[in-house]
Design an enzyme around this catalytic site. Structure first.
Site, PDB file in Angstrom:
ATOM      1  N   ASP A  66       0.814  -1.193   0.474  1.00 51.47           N
ATOM      2  CA  ASP A  66       0.332  -0.377   0.044  1.00 51.47           C
ATOM      3  C   ASP A  66       1.244   1.273   0.106  1.00 51.47           C
ATOM      4  OD1 ASP A  66       0.902  -0.391   2.819  1.00 51.47           O
ATOM      5  OD2 ASP A  66      -0.935  -1.127   3.305  1.00 51.47           O
ATOM      6  N   ASP A 135      -8.061  -3.324  14.168  1.00 56.20           N
ATOM      7  CA  ASP A 135      -9.743  -3.506  13.505  1.00 56.20           C
ATOM      8  C   ASP A 135      -9.710  -4.870  12.669  1.00 56.20           C
ATOM      9  OD1 ASP A 135      -8.440  -1.818  11.474  1.00 56.20           O
ATOM     10  OD2 ASP A 135      -9.680  -0.814  11.560  1.00 56.20           O
ATOM     11  N   HIS A 137      -7.605  -4.852  10.016  1.00 53.78           N
ATOM     12  CA  HIS A 137      -7.649  -4.568   8.806  1.00 53.78           C
ATOM     13  C   HIS A 137      -5.980  -5.685   8.320  1.00 53.78           C
ATOM     14  CE1 HIS A 137      -5.243  -0.666  10.153  1.00 53.78           C
ATOM     15  NE2 HIS A 137      -4.717  -1.477   9.085  1.00 53.78           N
ATOM     16  N   GLU A 142      -9.433  -1.773   4.858  1.00 51.14           N
ATOM     17  CA  GLU A 142     -10.510  -1.369   6.829  1.00 51.14           C
ATOM     18  C   GLU A 142     -11.546  -1.753   6.106  1.00 51.14           C
ATOM     19  OE1 GLU A 142      -9.179  -0.017   8.763  1.00 51.14           O
ATOM     20  OE2 GLU A 142      -8.497   2.132   8.549  1.00 51.14           O
TER      21      GLU A 142
END
Length: 260
Positions: A66, A135, A137, A142
């Site tokens: 990314d 979370d 990801h 996400e």
């Protein structure tokens, strides 16, 4: 999915072993490189093996997971610069062998499509290194991300921006709102996934990853569907695992020749 519970230093060695085994057997291997704190000890170990033991990446290629959108080319937290500092400049990758999505492109959707094409033209990723967010990801997929997603533009959640503020002088206002990221389907196309997680803050995400239902709410759970996924965690990150005893027993009785 194989879950390995061990001290952080041992996890880094195991991940480096998997990379070394691949590169020595297939010198032109395609690697997937992650940023963040999770893979840093792996990169340190690979750099040591390059310097001290002659492990070469001269014919290998690598693709980044990314990139932030809009960070200046010389920004120290631009992921291309982070990867250059942490691993690419410390081993012998050929010029241009490490590629990442272009977060400064004028046409971001076109840049995402071109990145997908580049990975495909390279024959796909042989081994993808991953971390996991609190979370759940992976890369910047996400919660709520499509399980069939490919490289695209994503908006970062408040939680991710808060988590990453530590890299931006603890100032969340300096953390970009958008990124380009490989999608979950792109990641799942890699032939071997190696995810590392340490610390109690990752415990719930690791529990969901290994033992929860496959759900877009916890994007990493898609790894349960992968034929060759390895999850490397320390005791703190494993503290929520219901089957921790079984994972320890399985790894302890694994034949040494089998590898990850």
């Amino acid at each position: 999915m194989e879950v390995v519970i061990a001290p952080a230093e041992e996890l880094a060695r195991l991940a480096a072993d998997a990379v070394e085994q691949l590169v020595r057997a297939k010198p032109d291997a395609v690697l997937g490189l992650a940023t963040g704190s999770s893979p840093l000890k792996v990169y340190d170990e690979l750099a040591r093996r390059h310097t001290e033991e002659g492990l070469s990446f001269g014919r290998a290629r690598a693709f980044m997971l990314d990139e932030y959108v809009g960070l200046p080319a010389d920004h120290p937290e631009r992921y291309r610069n982070v990867i250059e500092t942490e691993i690419a400049s410390r081993v012998d990758f050929a010029p241009g062998a490490v590629q990442g999505p272009d977060g400064l492109a004028d046409d971001l959707p076109a840049a995402c499509a071109a990145y997908e094409d580049a990975i495909a033209q390279a024959g796909g990723v042989d081994l993808q290194i991953l971390g996991i967010g609190t979370d759940g990801h992976i890369a910047f997929n996400e919660p709520g991300s499509s399980l069939a997603s490919r490289t695209r533009i994503k908006t970062l959640t408040q939680q991710t921006r808060e988590d990453n503020a530590r890299f931006f002088d603890d100032d969340i206002d300096k953390v970009p709102h958008h990124c380009l990221t490989q999608g979950l389907a792109t990641i799942m196309s890699a032939r071997h996934l190696v995810l590392l997680a340490t610390g109690r803050g990752k415990a719930e995400a690791v529990h969901q990853l290994a033992e929860g239902a496959v759900s877009a709410l916890w994007p990493a759970t898609i790894m349960q569907m992968h034929p060759h996924a390895t999850v490397l965690v320390d005791d703190a990150a494993a503290s929520r695992l219901q089957l921790a005893g079984y994972y320890r027993q399985t790894f302890a009785s694994k034949p040494g020749w089998q590898g990850l």
